[in-house]
Design an enzyme around this catalytic site. Structure first.
Site, PDB file in Angstrom:
ATOM      1  N   SER A  30       0.871  -1.171   0.000  1.00 53.78           N
ATOM      2  CA  SER A  30       0.000   0.000   0.000  1.00 53.78           C
ATOM      3  C   SER A  30       0.907   1.220   0.000  1.00 53.78           C
ATOM      4  CB  SER A  30      -0.883  -0.014   1.242  1.00 53.78           C
ATOM      5  OG  SER A  30      -1.921   0.930   1.117  1.00 53.78           O
ATOM      6  N   GLU A  31       0.735   2.111  -0.983  1.00 58.56           N
ATOM      7  CA  GLU A  31       1.743   3.153  -1.173  1.00 58.56           C
ATOM      8  C   GLU A  31       1.751   4.197  -0.056  1.00 58.56           C
ATOM      9  OE1 GLU A  31      -0.671   2.583  -3.535  1.00 58.56           O
ATOM     10  OE2 GLU A  31      -1.400   4.474  -4.376  1.00 58.56           O
ATOM     11  N   ASN A  32       0.746   4.159   0.825  1.00 59.44           N
ATOM     12  CA  ASN A  32       0.812   5.054   1.985  1.00 59.44           C
ATOM     13  C   ASN A  32       1.665   4.499   3.114  1.00 59.44           C
ATOM     14  OD1 ASN A  32      -1.391   3.185   2.134  1.00 59.44           O
ATOM     15  ND2 ASN A  32      -2.171   4.267   3.914  1.00 59.44           N
TER      16      ASN A  32
END
Lengths: 219, 231, 219, 231
Positions: free
Chosen positions: A45-47
Site C-alpha cells: 500500500s503506497e501510503n
C-alpha cells in the site's frame, strides 16, 4: 463478456508465487479476493505498508491503519510499516513485482491515461504517475469500451496521459491483450462468448491476431 | 538533552505569520496534526501555502482552513475529497500545484536532506514534465525535480519525548517523517509525551534534531474516511 | 601557547545552549570534556547516533555502539540511532549547528585541506567532505604552524583541498581568528603570552588586526 | 508471506560469480556481514568489486578477502586501517575509488530508490568533482552524483524474520539499510531469526521486500577496533 469480478479473477491468474504487488483502486482491489491460497504474495500500500490483510473486524478498526484508498484494513504476519518516501523508493526502485491499475485509455504503444478528464474537476494523480513510470510489470484492468461504445484501446490517448510506454498487459471485459514493445495490442484470449470480430470492432488501436485465439478459463 | 516542550498547539504555532509556507503531515485524515490545524484556524493567519498530500475533507483537516479562506495555495498529490476545495479552485480563490505522490515525498525528503534536485522517472512524457529538464540514464528517461522546504512543518506522531524524538504508529507515519526534516521550524504534536530516555533509541522514527517544538495534543478525533470491516 | 587541551577549552567557549554538534577526530573530540554543564547540547556521530555519551564502563562495552573514530561509547537519555544515509541527510540538510574539525591547512578564503598528503598513502576523506560542504558553522582546531615552522594559515592551500569557502573560525595554539567572507584571517584573540607580532610572523595568509587584541581567557 | 530462509552463509552466497559487484554493510568492523565474508573466502570467487564504507583490518572483515586477493576494486570512503590494502594499492593489484561518506550513503540509497542522479554539495571544488557536472542552486554550488547498485548486497542485522524484515542494533545499522535496498539479490545475516509475525511491523528498519535471502549467522566475533572505557 466479463463483469468486474470476472476481470479480477482473470488478472489473478497472472500472479506468481513470491510477488510483491501494488493494487490500484477499483477492479484491481478486487483481485486480492481471487489470488490462489497456495501462492505467497505480499500486497503493498503506497501510503506505507507491506502486507495488507483483510478489512478488520468491527472491534479491530484502527484509524491509524488504512490503505491508499483510505479504507480501514488489517496487517498480516510479516508486515512492515514505513514512510511515504520509503514507499515510493520501493516503487521507483523497481522492488514491486506487479502493479495492477485501472485506466480510462491505453494506447497501442503502452501509454496510459487515468488521472484527468479535461473540463472536469482535477483531483490529482496521487501515486499513479510514480507507479506507471517505475514498474516493470503493469497490468491494466479496464472496460474495453466507454459507456457510449467508443474504444478505450486506442492508437493514441486522447486524454492527458499518466505515463508513456508502460503498460504490459490489459485485461478487459472482452479480452486479454499484450501491449507489444514495438507497438500494437496482441490478442491473447477472448472473454467467454466474445468473438474475435467483436474484439476487432471494439479496438481502435492496432489489433494483432495470430492463429486461434482461445477463450479465457475463469472459475 | 535540549528540552523542546511547549504548552500546547496555540503556543506552538503562535508565531506563524501570514503568507507562510507550511508542511502538514498526513495521508487523507490519517496522521494529520489535528491540534495544530485547530490552532491555526483560531490564530486566523491568512495567505498560507500548504504542502500536504491531501487537502482534508469539507469539515475536517485542512478543509477547516479552506473554509476560513486561510489557504492561498495547496501543493498536493490528490485533493479529491473536498467540495469547498473544488469551489475555491474553480472560482480562482485557490491555487493548486499537483505533484505525483512519490515525487512529493521525495522532494520533501530532499528538502530536509540538503539535496536541491534529483532525477525521477515519474511524470516523464506527461504535463508534469512541462518545462522541466529531462535526461536519459541507462536507456530510460527521467526528469529533474527540485527540493521542497517550508517555514514551518506541522507533524503528528504517536509518541514523543522532551528531546523531540518521535515514533509514529501504523500508516499514520506517511509524510510526517520527511516533513519533520524539511521545516525551518518543525512542530510535533504527539498523543503521548514522555521524558527523554523513555523511548528506545533504536526505535526512533524521527530523531529529535529535526524537531524544534513538541507538545502533547488532546482530543484526537482521528476520523475515518472509509470505514470498511469484515462482518 | 596553548596545548591541545587549551585549544579544546577555548573552542568549548564557542558552544551555545541547544547546539547539535559534530566533533571530528583528534582535538575536536577533546572539546566534549570542557562543555559547561549548564549547556544542553547534543553530539552527533556521523555513523548514526545523536547523543554520544562518555566512554562506557568496562562491563558496558558494546561492539555495536561506536563513534565515528571507531571508539566504544555510551548513549545519553534522549539519544537516537539511524542509518548513515539519514546521518548525512542531517548533516547535508544543515541540521547540525556546529562542526568542529582538524585541518592541515586553511586558506584565507576559508578553504580547508585535511584529507590527503601527496606521496603519502591515501586513507580517504571519510565524512569530512560532506561535513565541510554542508555545515554553516565550522570551527577548525589546529596548530598554527607545522613542525618545521611553516604557517598552516595560508593565502592558498597547497595540499589537496577538502572543501572551499567553508571555515568560519580557527582556534590554534596561538590565536583565535575569524575567516572573513571577503577573505582574510581576522585576529580576535591571542593565546596567553603570545604577541600580535608572533602571530603575524606565523601567518602566511592575510592577517587583519584591528585595535587592541585581547588575550584569551582559559580556565 | 514469502519464506526467504536459506540454511547458512555458504548457501546464501554460493551463486556469486567472479567479477561480481558486491555491497557489504558495516562501519569499520561494526555491523559487518561476518558469516558471508567467511563464506566468500571459502568460495574463492575472484575479481570482486566491493562497495563498503571501509575495507576491514588486516585479519578481519574485508581484509580477509584482500588477503586472498579476491578483491579487484574497493569503493569506499575510508580505508586507513589496513596494511595489506596499502600494499596491494601501491603495487597496483587493487583499484580504489574514494567517495565522500555522505555521497556514498546517498548514492547507495539512490540506487535502491530508483534515482539515477542527484545534486550534493560534498566535494565541490575538490578533486572529487573532477569531470562531474556542477550547478548552482540558491547561491551554493553542487555536483551531480549518480546512483550505485550491486549484483549482491550482503548485510548484517540484529533480528530478522522469515519474510526478510530486519531490525538493526545500535550503530551497527550504518550502511546496512541502504545497501539492503540496492542489491539485485540482497542477503541478510541476522543474529536471531524469528518467524514472520514476531517482529513489530512498526519497528522494522528494513522491510522484507528488499531481502531475497536470510539466515541466522553463527559465531559472531564482533571485534572492537578502539576499546575505550571510563575507568
Amino acid at each position: 463478456m466479463l463483469d468486474k469480478i470476472g476481470i479480477a479473477k482473470r488478472i489473478a491468474q497472472e500472479i506468481r508465487d513470491g510477488y510483491y504487488i501494488n493494487l490500484g483502486i477499483g477492479i484491481p482491489t478486487l483481485v486480492a479476493n481471487y489470488i490462489p491460497d497456495n501462492l505467497n504474495i505480499v500486497l503493498q500500500s503506497e501510503n506505507g505498508l507491506l502486507g495488507i490483510g483483510p478489512f478488520p473486524k468491527e472491534q479491530d478498526v484502527d484509524a491509524d491503519l488504512i490503505n491508499a484508498g483510505k479504507q480501514t484494513i488489517s496487517m498480516l504476519n510479516g508486515s512492515s510499516l514505513f514512510s511515504s518516501a520509503e514507499s515510493f523508493a520501493m516503487i521507483r526502485g523497481g522492488h514491486v513485482d506487479l502493479t495492477i491499475l485501472g485506466a480510462m485509455e491505453v494506447s497501442e504503444n503502452g501509454d496510459i491515461a487515468n488521472w484527468k478528464i479535461p473540463g472536469k474537476m482535477v483531483k490529482g494523480m496521487g501515486g499513479a504517475m510514480d507507479l506507471v513510470a517505475s514498474a516493470d510489470n503493469i497490468i491494466v484492468a479496464m472496460q474495453h469500451k466507454s459507456r457510449s461504445g467508443a474504444s478505450k484501446l486506442l492508437k493514441e490517448c486522447t486524454l492527458p496521459i499518466t505515463g508513456i510506454n508502460c503498460v504490459n498487459k490489459i485485461v478487459t471485459d472482452m479480452a486479454v491483450l499484450d501491449v507489444l514493445s514495438e507497438g500494437g495490442f496482441k490478442l491473447l484470449e477472448r472473454a467467454p462468448g466474445v468473438s474475435v470480430q467483436e474484439i476487432k470492432d471494439s479496438t481502435e488501436g492496432t489489433l494483432i491476431v495470430e492463429g486461434e485465439i482461445p477463450e479465457m478459463k475463469i472459475d | 538533552m535540549i528540552n523542546k516542550v511547549v504548552k500546547n498547539a496555540t503556543e506552538a504555532v503562535q508565531d506563524i505569520p501570514n503568507n507562510a509556507t507550511l508542511m502538514l503531515g498526513g495521508f487523507g485524515l490519517c496522521g494529520i496534526p489535528e491540534n495544530c490545524i485547530s490552532a491555526l484556524v483560531e490564530l486566523g493567519v491568512k495567505g498560507l501555502t500548504c504542502i500536504s498530500n491531501n487537502a482534508g475533507v469539507d469539515d475536517f483537516g485542512i478543509g477547516l482552513m479552506l473554509k476560513t479562506r486561510q489557504v492561498k495555495k495547496m501543493i498536493s498529490s490528490y485533493v479529491g475529497e473536498n467540495a469547498e476545495f473544488e469551489r475555491q479552485l474553480l472560482s480562482g480563490e485557490l491555487e493548486v500545484d499537483l505533484i505525483p505522490q512519490g515525487s512529493l515525498a521525495e522532494r520533501v525528503r530532499a528538502g530536509g536532506a540538503g539535496i536541491p534536485a534529483f532525477f525521477t522517472p515519474a511524470g516523464y512524457g506527461t504535463e508534469v514534465a512541462e518545462g522541466k529538464e529531462t535526461r536519459e540514464f541507462e536507456g530510460k528517461m527521467y526528469l529533474l525535480e527540485s527540493w521542497l522546504r517550508a517555514d514551518f512543518s506541522l507533524v503528528k506522531a504517536w509518541k514523543g519525548d522532551t528531546a523531540g524524538n518521535l515514533i509514529y504508529k501504523g500508516t499514520a507515519r506517511n509524510f510526517n517523517p520527511m516533513m519533520a526534516t524539511a521545516g525551518k521550524i518543525t512542530v510535533a504534536e504527539v498523543e503521548e509525551l514522555v521524558p527523554a530516555g523513555e523511548l528506545d533509541p533504536n526505535q526512533i522514527h524521527t530523531p529529535g534534531i529535526y524537531v524544534q517544538r513538541i507538545f502533547q495534543g488532546e482530543g484526537y478525533e482521528k476520523r475515518i474516511e472509509q470505514r470498511t470491516v469484515t462482518p
